[in-house]
Motif scaffolding. Structure first.
Motif, PDB file in Angstrom:
ATOM      1  N   ASN A   1      -0.251 -19.506   7.136  1.00  0.00           N
ATOM      2  CA  ASN A   1       0.931 -19.226   7.963  1.00  0.00           C
ATOM      3  C   ASN A   1       1.388 -17.773   7.858  1.00  0.00           C
ATOM      4  N   GLY A   2       0.419 -16.876   7.702  1.00  0.00           N
ATOM      5  CA  GLY A   2       0.751 -15.462   7.661  1.00  0.00           C
ATOM      6  C   GLY A   2       1.413 -15.008   6.378  1.00  0.00           C
ATOM      7  N   ILE A   3       1.222 -15.765   5.282  1.00  0.00           N
ATOM      8  CA  ILE A   3       1.833 -15.407   3.992  1.00  0.00           C
ATOM      9  C   ILE A   3       0.727 -15.127   2.987  1.00  0.00           C
ATOM     10  N   TRP A   4       0.835 -14.009   2.303  1.00  0.00           N
ATOM     11  CA  TRP A   4      -0.141 -13.592   1.301  1.00  0.00           C
ATOM     12  C   TRP A   4       0.554 -13.423  -0.052  1.00  0.00           C
ATOM     13  N   LYS A   5      -0.214 -13.677  -1.066  1.00  0.00           N
ATOM     14  CA  LYS A   5       0.318 -13.544  -2.432  1.00  0.00           C
ATOM     15  C   LYS A   5      -0.575 -12.589  -3.216  1.00  0.00           C
ATOM     16  N   VAL A   6       0.016 -11.556  -3.782  1.00  0.00           N
ATOM     17  CA  VAL A   6      -0.734 -10.560  -4.550  1.00  0.00           C
ATOM     18  C   VAL A   6      -0.262 -10.603  -6.005  1.00  0.00           C
ATOM     19  N   THR A   7      -1.194 -10.851  -6.916  1.00  0.00           N
ATOM     20  CA  THR A   7      -0.883 -10.891  -8.348  1.00  0.00           C
ATOM     21  C   THR A   7      -1.939 -10.087  -9.099  1.00  0.00           C
ATOM     22  N   GLY A   8      -1.909 -10.188 -10.431  1.00  0.00           N
ATOM     23  CA  GLY A   8      -2.852  -9.452 -11.275  1.00  0.00           C
ATOM     24  C   GLY A   8      -2.109  -8.555 -12.247  1.00  0.00           C
ATOM     25  N   THR A   9      -2.760  -8.222 -13.329  1.00  0.00           N
ATOM     26  CA  THR A   9      -2.095  -7.469 -14.389  1.00  0.00           C
ATOM     27  C   THR A   9      -1.657  -6.079 -13.928  1.00  0.00           C
ATOM     28  N   ALA A  10      -2.517  -5.377 -13.194  1.00  0.00           N
ATOM     29  CA  ALA A  10      -2.168  -4.027 -12.744  1.00  0.00           C
ATOM     30  C   ALA A  10      -1.055  -4.071 -11.705  1.00  0.00           C
ATOM     31  N   VAL A  11      -1.120  -5.086 -10.834  1.00  0.00           N
ATOM     32  CA  VAL A  11      -0.074  -5.220  -9.814  1.00  0.00           C
ATOM     33  C   VAL A  11       1.260  -5.539 -10.473  1.00  0.00           C
ATOM     34  N   TYR A  12       1.228  -6.414 -11.473  1.00  0.00           N
ATOM     35  CA  TYR A  12       2.474  -6.765 -12.158  1.00  0.00           C
ATOM     36  C   TYR A  12       3.074  -5.558 -12.870  1.00  0.00           C
ATOM     37  N   LYS A  13       2.234  -4.734 -13.447  1.00  0.00           N
ATOM     38  CA  LYS A  13       2.739  -3.554 -14.125  1.00  0.00           C
ATOM     39  C   LYS A  13       3.430  -2.613 -13.133  1.00  0.00           C
ATOM     40  N   ALA A  14       2.825  -2.431 -11.944  1.00  0.00           N
ATOM     41  CA  ALA A  14       3.453  -1.586 -10.922  1.00  0.00           C
ATOM     42  C   ALA A  14       4.759  -2.198 -10.441  1.00  0.00           C
ATOM     43  N   TYR A  15       4.772  -3.518 -10.258  1.00  0.00           N
ATOM     44  CA  TYR A  15       5.976  -4.228  -9.822  1.00  0.00           C
ATOM     45  C   TYR A  15       7.102  -4.102 -10.846  1.00  0.00           C
ATOM     46  N   GLN A  16       6.742  -4.320 -12.104  1.00  0.00           N
ATOM     47  CA  GLN A  16       7.762  -4.298 -13.156  1.00  0.00           C
ATOM     48  C   GLN A  16       8.279  -2.886 -13.427  1.00  0.00           C
ATOM     49  N   LYS A  17       7.391  -1.925 -13.321  1.00  0.00           N
ATOM     50  CA  LYS A  17       7.742  -0.551 -13.684  1.00  0.00           C
ATOM     51  C   LYS A  17       8.514   0.162 -12.577  1.00  0.00           C
ATOM     52  N   THR A  18       8.383  -0.298 -11.324  1.00  0.00           N
ATOM     53  CA  THR A  18       8.946   0.440 -10.192  1.00  0.00           C
ATOM     54  C   THR A  18       9.878  -0.459  -9.394  1.00  0.00           C
ATOM     55  N   PRO A  19      11.108  -0.663  -9.857  1.00  0.00           N
ATOM     56  CA  PRO A  19      12.049  -1.496  -9.101  1.00  0.00           C
ATOM     57  C   PRO A  19      12.348  -0.875  -7.736  1.00  0.00           C
ATOM     58  N   ILE A  20      12.325  -1.713  -6.694  1.00  0.00           N
ATOM     59  CA  ILE A  20      12.584  -1.204  -5.345  1.00  0.00           C
ATOM     60  C   ILE A  20      14.092  -1.198  -5.095  1.00  0.00           C
ATOM     61  N   LYS A  21      14.767  -0.275  -5.734  1.00  0.00           N
ATOM     62  CA  LYS A  21      16.212  -0.147  -5.561  1.00  0.00           C
ATOM     63  C   LYS A  21      16.580   1.149  -4.839  1.00  0.00           C
ATOM     64  N   THR A  22      15.603   2.019  -4.682  1.00  0.00           N
ATOM     65  CA  THR A  22      15.826   3.251  -3.927  1.00  0.00           C
ATOM     66  C   THR A  22      14.644   3.427  -2.970  1.00  0.00           C
ATOM     67  N   TYR A  23      14.870   4.232  -1.922  1.00  0.00           N
ATOM     68  CA  TYR A  23      13.802   4.475  -0.952  1.00  0.00           C
ATOM     69  C   TYR A  23      12.624   5.190  -1.616  1.00  0.00           C
ATOM     70  N   ASP A  24      12.931   6.135  -2.490  1.00  0.00           N
ATOM     71  CA  ASP A  24      11.864   6.848  -3.190  1.00  0.00           C
ATOM     72  C   ASP A  24      11.005   5.887  -4.004  1.00  0.00           C
ATOM     73  N   ASN A  25      11.626   4.903  -4.635  1.00  0.00           N
ATOM     74  CA  ASN A  25      10.859   3.935  -5.427  1.00  0.00           C
ATOM     75  C   ASN A  25      10.004   3.031  -4.544  1.00  0.00           C
ATOM     76  N   LEU A  26      10.498   2.712  -3.339  1.00  0.00           N
ATOM     77  CA  LEU A  26       9.692   1.929  -2.405  1.00  0.00           C
ATOM     78  C   LEU A  26       8.428   2.695  -2.028  1.00  0.00           C
ATOM     79  N   LEU A  27       8.584   3.992  -1.758  1.00  0.00           N
ATOM     80  CA  LEU A  27       7.416   4.809  -1.429  1.00  0.00           C
ATOM     81  C   LEU A  27       6.454   4.875  -2.621  1.00  0.00           C
TER      82      LEU A  27
END
Length: 434
Positions: A371-397
């Motif tokens: 239904n057009g939904i994808w899930k991305v996981t993995g150790t490297a992805v989790y590290k990027a997710y955890q380390k870079t909170p999307i609370k600012t536009y710069d962090n989203l980039l």
């Protein structure tokens, strides 16, 4: 007499503090530069060898051990405070396993030896760290790294400090069950205990020791009758002998003093030092009326003996007994000549130093949920997710840049992701723009 003392614990090292996003504000300085400070490091969990300990009792009361998190960074380039490491003392000879993989992580063999079992997370950088000639006012910051988590199992091969000796059915198993958390087989017939039972005991001064309920002796044990040498071999390493007497004389059918002499004779016949080992005499079953008369007679036959009157069944004077054993053991430990034999009974085991490698996991995993939904996981992805909170536009980039570097976008395209699909990164849901 060796036993295995076991404790299982979950370890949670401290998380690193988050970096701050802030800008310098001061009178006459309307456009000050970025001034967000770094977060402090989280606390690590470190096990330390302690030669004064001989049980894992302290660890058994802790299902989890948690270290503190580092403090967050703040304004004016003020960095968060590093959390203190958490040090856990364990006895020498403690083997530490990863409880999930059963692999050995470390072996504590020396006094003050340290093993870091769970590292604290590194603090995140504040936006002051990301200023450069192209971006003089960045809103980029990092969250602190998570601390390591691990479930461990500690095993300690211990020698019993105290041996409970006496004739069959003297009440040794009942006593051990009452003064410790041991669960020996207890019944009202001879030779219930066919192998030593172990219990860890703590006195009122917080001193812990290992006590063993040993199989009952009979006359002739020194020459192999009954359980014989199997029993006597068990008490060779005990520092203290607690002689448990059924003061009822098996309800008036036996001579208590003669029973005592029989046990002493067997100890002497087996090894000339065993009968000289420090001893505490316990007059058990004092809740029975006949025991008082027998005790009076026994004291006349042994006027200088130090006797502790107890009832294992009725819980009488058990705290007094525990504290007396603890006090006596501390005195013995200060004078090893009181219990050590001339010749070692067994050779010291060789110790090995082990290294442990954490199992590797996939860096990037992409799943099509339909239904057009994808899930991305993995150790490297989790590290990027955890380390870079999307609370600012710069962090989203910055988060997108990290995903690109991990080739997440290439994998999504190859698997057929379409523009407008939803891509989940743990708690984040972002729209895929091919």
């Amino acid at each position: 007499m060796k036993f295995i003392d076991v404790a299982k614990i979950k370890l949670f090292a401290g998380k690193g503090g988050d970096g701050a996003v802030a800008f310098h504000r001061e009178l006459y300085v309307p456009k000050g530069g970025p001034s967000g400070g770094d977060g402090g490091n989280g606390g690590s969990i470190i096990f330390v060898g302690e030669e004064g300990m001989n049980t894992l009792l302290d660890l058994k009361y802790q299902r989890e051990i948690k270290a503190l998190d580092g403090e967050n960074g703040t304004v004016k380039n003020m960095h968060g405070k590093n959390a203190l490491n958490k040090y856990i003392k364990v006895p020498l000879g403690t083997l530490i396993y990863n409880n999930e993989t059963n692999e050995i992580i470390g072996d504590i063999v020396e006094h003050q030896q340290e093993i870091i079992l769970a590292n604290g997370g590194q603090g995140g950088r504040g936006n002051a760290r990301f200023a450069n000639s192209k971006n003089k006012a960045p809103t980029i910051f990092e969250a602190g790294d998570l601390g390591e988590t691990l479930e461990i199992r500690c095993e300690l091969k211990v020698l019993a400090d105290v041996g409970l000796v006496g004739l069959p059915n003297a009440g040794k198993s009942t006593l051990l069950a009452k003064i410790s958390k041991a669960k020996p087989l207890i019944a009202d017939y001879p030779f219930t205990t066919l192998k030593p039972q172990l219990g860890v005991v703590r006195d009122d001064s917080n001193y812990s020791f290992v006590a063993a309920d040993l199989p009952g002796l009979i006359a002739g044990a020194a020459i192999g009758k009954g359980l014989g040498h199997d029993f006597l071999r068990h008490i060779e390493r005990c520092k203290l002998i607690v002689h448990v007497l059924d003061m009822s004389g098996n309800y008036g059918t036996e001579d208590v003093y003669q029973n005592y002499l029989n046990i002493k004779t067997e100890l002497k016949d087996y090894n000339y030092k065993l009968e000289l080992r420090k001893e505490i005499i316990v007059a058990n079953k004092m809740d029975l009326e006949i025991s008082m008369a027998n005790l009076a007679t026994f004291k006349k036959q042994m006027p200088t003996a130090d006797i502790i009157e107890v009832s294992g069944l009725k819980n009488q004077n058990l705290t007094l007994l525990i504290n007396q054993i603890g006090t006596t053991l501390r005195s013995i430990n200060e004078n090893k000549a009181l219990w050590q034999l001339d010749e070692p009974i067994e050779e010291q085991e060789d110790y090995k130093v082990y290294t442990y490698d954490m199992p590797t996991e996939k860096e990037v995993v992409v799943d099509n949920l339909g239904n057009g939904i994808w899930k991305v996981t993995g150790t490297a992805v989790y590290k990027a997710y955890q380390k870079t909170p999307i609370k600012t536009y710069d962090n989203l980039l910055l988060f997108n840049k990290k995903l690109q570097d991990l080739k997440v976008f290439e994998i999504l395209r190859a698997k057929g992701a379409q523009s407008g699909d939803t891509v989940r990164f743990f708690d984040y849901e972002l729209e895929w723009d091919g």
